[in-house]
Design an enzyme around this catalytic site. Structure first.
Site, PDB file in Angstrom:
ATOM      1  N   SER A  30       1.121  -1.216  -0.012  1.00  0.00           N
ATOM      2  CA  SER A  30      -0.171  -0.298  -0.385  1.00  0.00           C
ATOM      3  C   SER A  30       0.882   1.657   0.474  1.00  0.00           C
ATOM      4  O   SER A  30       1.638   1.591   0.693  1.00  0.00           O
ATOM      5  CB  SER A  30      -0.778  -0.149   1.348  1.00  0.00           C
ATOM      6  OG  SER A  30      -1.502  -1.059   1.445  1.00  0.00           O
ATOM      7  N   HIS A  61      -3.376   1.042  -4.186  1.00  0.00           N
ATOM      8  CA  HIS A  61      -3.162  -0.090  -4.823  1.00  0.00           C
ATOM      9  C   HIS A  61      -3.719  -0.128  -6.202  1.00  0.00           C
ATOM     10  O   HIS A  61      -4.515   0.406  -6.561  1.00  0.00           O
ATOM     11  CB  HIS A  61      -4.094  -1.241  -4.406  1.00  0.00           C
ATOM     12  CG  HIS A  61      -3.753  -1.648  -2.763  1.00  0.00           C
ATOM     13  ND1 HIS A  61      -2.751  -3.124  -2.307  1.00  0.00           N
ATOM     14  CD2 HIS A  61      -4.013  -1.024  -1.729  1.00  0.00           C
ATOM     15  CE1 HIS A  61      -2.646  -3.069  -1.039  1.00  0.00           C
ATOM     16  NE2 HIS A  61      -3.954  -1.803  -0.916  1.00  0.00           N
ATOM     17  N   HIS A  83      -6.378  -8.856  -1.604  1.00  0.00           N
ATOM     18  CA  HIS A  83      -5.905  -9.525  -0.333  1.00  0.00           C
ATOM     19  C   HIS A  83      -7.772 -10.071   0.147  1.00  0.00           C
ATOM     20  O   HIS A  83      -8.851 -10.266  -0.468  1.00  0.00           O
ATOM     21  CB  HIS A  83      -6.267  -8.011   0.945  1.00  0.00           C
ATOM     22  CG  HIS A  83      -5.106  -6.791   0.120  1.00  0.00           C
ATOM     23  ND1 HIS A  83      -5.060  -5.803  -0.632  1.00  0.00           N
ATOM     24  CD2 HIS A  83      -4.340  -6.358   1.192  1.00  0.00           C
ATOM     25  CE1 HIS A  83      -3.874  -5.400  -0.083  1.00  0.00           C
ATOM     26  NE2 HIS A  83      -3.366  -5.787   0.883  1.00  0.00           N
ATOM     27  N   TYR A  85      -9.530  -9.510   2.613  1.00  0.00           N
ATOM     28  CA  TYR A  85     -10.458  -9.070   3.088  1.00  0.00           C
ATOM     29  C   TYR A  85     -11.330  -8.686   2.141  1.00  0.00           C
ATOM     30  O   TYR A  85     -12.325  -7.411   2.779  1.00  0.00           O
ATOM     31  CB  TYR A  85     -10.028  -7.647   3.862  1.00  0.00           C
ATOM     32  CG  TYR A  85      -9.184  -6.969   3.427  1.00  0.00           C
ATOM     33  CD1 TYR A  85      -9.314  -5.790   2.736  1.00  0.00           C
ATOM     34  CD2 TYR A  85      -7.382  -6.375   3.789  1.00  0.00           C
ATOM     35  CE1 TYR A  85      -8.973  -4.932   2.119  1.00  0.00           C
ATOM     36  CE2 TYR A  85      -6.758  -5.926   2.549  1.00  0.00           C
ATOM     37  CZ  TYR A  85      -7.226  -4.951   2.323  1.00  0.00           C
ATOM     38  OH  TYR A  85      -6.520  -4.569   1.885  1.00  0.00           O
ATOM     39  N   GLU A  86     -10.688  -8.400   1.470  1.00  0.00           N
ATOM     40  CA  GLU A  86     -11.986  -8.008  -0.813  1.00  0.00           C
ATOM     41  C   GLU A  86     -13.007  -9.210  -0.179  1.00  0.00           C
ATOM     42  O   GLU A  86     -13.487  -9.180  -1.462  1.00  0.00           O
ATOM     43  CB  GLU A  86     -10.981  -7.754  -1.827  1.00  0.00           C
ATOM     44  CG  GLU A  86      -9.913  -6.406  -1.382  1.00  0.00           C
ATOM     45  CD  GLU A  86      -8.981  -5.794  -2.406  1.00  0.00           C
ATOM     46  OE1 GLU A  86      -9.847  -5.673  -3.191  1.00  0.00           O
ATOM     47  OE2 GLU A  86      -7.776  -6.775  -2.252  1.00  0.00           O
ATOM     48  N   ALA A 113       2.578  -2.173   3.648  1.00  0.00           N
ATOM     49  CA  ALA A 113       2.679  -1.503   4.824  1.00  0.00           C
ATOM     50  C   ALA A 113       2.018  -1.966   6.372  1.00  0.00           C
ATOM     51  O   ALA A 113       1.363  -2.879   6.388  1.00  0.00           O
ATOM     52  CB  ALA A 113       1.487  -0.051   4.519  1.00  0.00           C
ATOM     53  N   MET A 211      -1.908  -7.165   7.370  1.00  0.00           N
ATOM     54  CA  MET A 211      -3.261  -8.405   6.170  1.00  0.00           C
ATOM     55  C   MET A 211      -3.260  -8.533   5.037  1.00  0.00           C
ATOM     56  O   MET A 211      -3.201  -8.674   3.982  1.00  0.00           O
ATOM     57  CB  MET A 211      -4.237  -6.782   5.826  1.00  0.00           C
ATOM     58  CG  MET A 211      -4.921  -6.387   7.342  1.00  0.00           C
ATOM     59  SD  MET A 211      -6.267  -4.774   6.201  1.00  0.00           S
ATOM     60  CE  MET A 211      -6.642  -4.528   8.289  1.00  0.00           C
ATOM     61  N   SER A 212      -1.636  -9.540   5.144  1.00  0.00           N
ATOM     62  CA  SER A 212      -1.192 -10.265   3.411  1.00  0.00           C
ATOM     63  C   SER A 212       0.406 -10.060   3.937  1.00  0.00           C
ATOM     64  O   SER A 212       0.399 -11.127   4.999  1.00  0.00           O
ATOM     65  CB  SER A 212      -0.767  -8.332   2.614  1.00  0.00           C
ATOM     66  OG  SER A 212       0.676  -7.410   2.850  1.00  0.00           O
ATOM     67  N   ASN A 235       2.761   2.972  10.716  1.00  0.00           N
ATOM     68  CA  ASN A 235       1.662   3.715  11.908  1.00  0.00           C
ATOM     69  C   ASN A 235       2.160   2.655  12.815  1.00  0.00           C
ATOM     70  O   ASN A 235       2.817   1.686  13.239  1.00  0.00           O
ATOM     71  CB  ASN A 235       0.254   3.804  11.663  1.00  0.00           C
ATOM     72  CG  ASN A 235      -0.464   2.267  11.500  1.00  0.00           C
ATOM     73  OD1 ASN A 235       0.100   2.066  10.316  1.00  0.00           O
ATOM     74  ND2 ASN A 235      -1.084   2.069  12.810  1.00  0.00           N
ATOM     75  N   HIS A 247      -6.516   4.760   7.441  1.00  0.00           N
ATOM     76  CA  HIS A 247      -5.588   4.427   6.272  1.00  0.00           C
ATOM     77  C   HIS A 247      -5.416   5.560   5.656  1.00  0.00           C
ATOM     78  O   HIS A 247      -3.849   5.453   5.165  1.00  0.00           O
ATOM     79  CB  HIS A 247      -7.232   3.823   5.434  1.00  0.00           C
ATOM     80  CG  HIS A 247      -6.249   3.690   4.232  1.00  0.00           C
ATOM     81  ND1 HIS A 247      -5.054   2.303   4.506  1.00  0.00           N
ATOM     82  CD2 HIS A 247      -6.333   3.799   2.498  1.00  0.00           C
ATOM     83  CE1 HIS A 247      -5.337   1.936   2.613  1.00  0.00           C
ATOM     84  NE2 HIS A 247      -5.808   3.050   1.631  1.00  0.00           N
TER      85      HIS A 247
HETATM   86  N1  HPA Z   1      -2.668  -3.163  11.638  1.00  0.00           N
HETATM   87  C1  HPA Z   1      -2.795  -3.949  10.381  1.00  0.00           C
HETATM   88  N2  HPA Z   1      -2.346  -3.409   8.943  1.00  0.00           N
HETATM   89  C2  HPA Z   1      -2.207  -1.950   9.360  1.00  0.00           C
HETATM   90  C3  HPA Z   1      -2.133  -1.112  10.053  1.00  0.00           C
HETATM   91  C4  HPA Z   1      -1.991  -1.766  10.736  1.00  0.00           C
HETATM   92  O1  HPA Z   1      -1.592  -1.060  11.868  1.00  0.00           O
HETATM   93  N3  HPA Z   1      -0.969  -0.577   9.644  1.00  0.00           N
HETATM   94  C5  HPA Z   1      -1.032  -0.908   8.002  1.00  0.00           C
HETATM   95  N4  HPA Z   1      -1.055  -1.789   7.573  1.00  0.00           N
END
Ligand code: HPA
Length: 272
Positions: A30, A61, A83, A85-86, A113, A211-212, A235, A247
């Site tokens: 990302s 993306h 992903h 989650y999609e 990310a 998440m990947s 983050n 996000h």
């Molecule tokens: N959690 C999950 N996925 C992420 C995060 C997070 O804090 N930051 C970027 N992708």
């Protein structure tokens, strides 16, 4: 058509449009797609032009495969991934990595990310993934095994190659860019974690969460492809700092580090 044949058809479609088979494929996470603009003499193929290739619709993306030359190597850069989650099954999520493996790629660099769980990290840090914990609730190898990809029960002792992790450190040192190291926990998402989940993840040994990546790493190892993983800590994870996750922060941090990140990837490719 079976899954292997779909992968093969996509690999043949890629092969017909490029001069040389890439030795390395780099999956860009990302906000980290800029590297796809780096290769020289590049061929850029939008995902929708490749047969059976799944599309991702997440903001930040893009969806294209770029094959070109970086520091004397032919590389493939994949800007945009889909992903779980999609709503995709993990064999769909890992389709791109499968295509790279069948095409003949020997090394896959997976970037993402991620949220920082280790309180020694700060947002903007780059972390070499030493290992992962797959908590996504699924595995890309579920279902009948296709021996053309690899064995039924592949070893996962060294998913993230020690050799490549050392090369990443040497590349970071050459750029005076110290790299963190840690364990990546992969969750399904798409909601971010709760603070309690982050405390749990810290307890079980995770340093970063995302998440990947884990599914793609498993599929790559299944094929005997060597894997390097790099997380951009965009983050601090939920509950670490006294404000909620967004996000936009992920995308902003990715933008802030992009020059460093591109330089690191180039330096790593040059040392392969
Ligand atoms: N959690 C999950 N996925 C992420 C995060 C997070 O804090 N930051 C970027 N992708």
């Amino acid at each position: 058509m079976g899954y292997y044949d779909q992968v093969k058809e996509a690999a043949e479609a890629v092969r017909s449009q490029i001069k040389d088979v890439p030795s390395v494929a780099i999956v860009l996470g990302s906000g980290l797609g800029d590297f796809a603009g780096t290769p020289a003499d590049a061929v850029s193929i939008p995902y929708e032009q490749l047969p059976h290739w799944p599309a991702s619709r997440v903001v930040g993306h893009e969806g294209r495969l770029v094959v070109g030359r970086v520091k004397g190597h032919t590389i493939a850069a994949l800007a945009g991934r889909c992903h779980a989650y999609e709503g995709h099954e993990l064999r769909t999520v890992t389709f791109a990595v499968r295509v790279m493996g069948v095409l003949g790629v020997k090394t896959v660099v997976l970037t993402n990310a991620a949220g920082g769980i280790n309180t020694g990290f700060a947002s903007g840090a780059l972390m070499v993934i030493d290992d992962h914990i797959n908590l996504s609730g699924a595995n890309p190898l579920v279902g009948p095994n296709d021996d053309r990809f690899g064995p039924r029960f592949p070893d996962m002792t060294d998913v993230y190659s020690v050799r490549l992790r050392t090369i990443a450190d040497q590349a970071g040192a050459a750029l005076k860019l110290p790299l963190a190291h840690g364990v990546y926990a992969a969750l399904m998402g798409p909601s971010y974690e709760t603070p309690a989940e982050i405390r749990y993840l810290r307890t079980i040994g995770a340093d970063a969460v995302g998440m990947s990546t884990a599914a793609e790493a498993i599929a790559a190892r299944h094929m005997g492809v060597e894997v390097l993983g790099i997380s951009c800590i965009t983050n601090m994870a939920a509950g670490v700092l006294p404000y909620p996750l967004d996000h936009r922060e992920v995308m902003e941090t990715a933008r802030r580090v992009r020059d460093r990140f591109v330089a690191l990837l180039e330096e790593i490719v040059g040392r392969l």
